[in-house]
Design an enzyme around this catalytic site. Structure first.
Site, short mmCIF file in Angstrom:
data_model
loop_
_atom_site.label_atom_id
_atom_site.label_comp_id
_atom_site.label_asym_id
_atom_site.label_seq_id
_atom_site.Cartn_x
_atom_site.Cartn_y
_atom_site.Cartn_z
CB ALA A 1 0.78 -1.21 -5.47
NE ARG A 2 -4.10 3.29 -4.21
CZ ARG A 2 -4.87 2.31 -4.69
NH1 ARG A 2 -4.49 1.62 -5.75
NH2 ARG A 2 -6.02 2.01 -4.13
CG ASP B 1 -3.36 -0.97 -13.60
OD1 ASP B 1 -3.80 -0.73 -14.75
OD2 ASP B 1 -4.10 -1.19 -12.62
CD GLU C 1 -3.99 6.06 -10.53
OE1 GLU C 1 -2.97 5.42 -10.83
OE2 GLU C 1 -5.02 5.53 -10.09
N PRO D 1 0.84 -1.21 0.00
CG PRO D 1 -0.62 -1.50 1.78
CD PRO D 1 0.68 -2.00 1.23
CG HIS E 1 -6.05 2.25 -10.88
ND1 HIS E 1 -5.46 3.03 -9.94
CD2 HIS E 1 -6.43 1.12 -10.22
CE1 HIS E 1 -5.49 2.42 -8.77
NE2 HIS E 1 -6.07 1.24 -8.92
#
Ligand code: NAD
Length: 330
Positions: A235-236, A260, A265, A208, A296
């Protein structure tokens, strides 16, 4: 029982209808998001679910819902930063979320991107499209996955599912996670972060975003990676320093990246935007043949969407009936 489903996407409808049939409950599906302007639509319903990244509105929304006799709001997402938890608590409204909907969905997208990069498909495409060059360039020869070491950073639900897929493909899988889970030992060798960075041919990020993990991939950590390594971020975006990544790709410090998620974003992923709203970082990355960017959508499988709808609806019925669910936010 009558439940209103805010923020309904066309793809969710058939799953909500199937749930209605299975359970005998009624779901009113509306595209509107829950907020101060729409909250009155919930009058006459027993329960509320929604999927939205925007705020659920002011404290009045929770007060009004309570006055309609509503005891819960079910989120069809893992994230819950759009909720005013204090206002929910003050009005005895339980918030539920869907924290685990399909770790395999995200794991499969990460492996797909790694496979694409490892077999240099973008590089072959560029040569064919730009130069009509269909030759077998020696520098584009690939390694097979079973010869590679894959490093997982963050070995939770998604990292664990990713490790299992690579293990099934015959790769050596190593992982860094400050929390040890003995069940993962069947698939990975735990090690430290430096070893993951230095020894991996593919690095897959699944932690995370915390203050402690922000920019965990930066100019220094990128330098530790092999020049032939691929970075996969499912993930982020904030886990990676985008400028440092662009520089490392331009300088050949790493071989490619599958992304992703990107740090900026929220202004453009998940919607159609005009050409001038597309950020420069995205354009730079997307123009590189050794980079794959997806908006995403790693979670976006039929299984995930069905689970998000079904779990939120099941939890709604549980809470209304006075029961407990592990998906309640405390
Ligand atoms: P999880 O909580 O099951 O696993 C996270 C793991 O990270 C835990 O094992 C934790 O110990 C570990 N961790 C924490 N701090 C760390 C650190 N400093 N270094 C290394 N590991 C650390 O979560 P999950 O369900 O596997 O999800 C992981 C992340 O994936 C989510 O937080 C979210 O950001 C992302 N995600 C992305 C998508 C997508 O569509 N791209 C969908 C869902 C989730």
């Amino acid at each position: 029982m009558k439940i209103i489903m805010f923020g309904t996407k066309p793809i969710e409808k058939s799953y909500a209808e199937a749930w209605e049939k299975k359970t005998g409950n009624e779901v009113k599906m509306v595209a509107d998001l829950l907020n101060d302007d729409t909250v009155d639509m919930a009058k006459g319903f027993d329960g509320v679910i929604t999927q939205q990244t925007q705020s659920l509105g002011s404290a009045d929304v929770y007060k009004k819902l309570a006055s309609f006799g509503i005891k819960q709001i079910g989120l069809r997402t893992a994230g819950f930063d759009m909720v005013d938890l204090d206002a929910a608590k003050a009005n005895n409204i339980t918030i539920t979320r869907v924290s685990i909907y399909s770790p395999r969905a995200i794991a499969e997208m990460g492996v797909t991107q790694a496979m694409y990069l490892n077999r240099k498909i973008g590089l072959f495409n560029q040569r064919m499209e730009e130069d009509h060059d269909f030759s077998w360039a020696p520098d584009l020869v690939s390694n097979e996955i079973f010869n590679l070491t894959v490093g997982i950073i963050g070995l939770g639900h998604i990292g664990g599912a990713t490790a299992q897929i690579y293990k099934a493909l015959g790769a050596k899988v190593i992982a860094y996670d400050p929390f040890y889970d003995p069940e993962q030992e069947a698939f990975v060798d735990y090690t430290d972060l430096d070893t993951v960075l230095k020894e991996s041919d593919i690095i897959s990020l699944h932690t995370p975003l915390f203050p402690s993990t922000k920019n965990i991939i930066n100019a220094d950590t990128l330098k530790k990676m092999k020049n032939s390594a691929y970075l996969i971020n499912m993930a982020r975006g904030g886990l990676v320093d985008t400028q440092a990544l662009i520089k490392a790709l331009q300088d050949g410090e790493i071989a490619g990246a599958g992304l992703d998620t990107l740090a900026d974003e929220t202004t453009y992923f998940g919607k159609k935007v005009s050409a001038d709203e597309v950020p420069e970082d995205y354009k730079t990355l997307a123009a590189m043949p050794n980079v794959v960017v997806t908006p995403h959508v790693a979670f976006f499988t039929k299984t995930s969407v069905r689970n998000m709808v079904e779990i939120a609806l099941n939890d709604t019925v549980t809470i209304i009936n006075g029961g407990k669910t592990r998906n309640a936010i405390r």
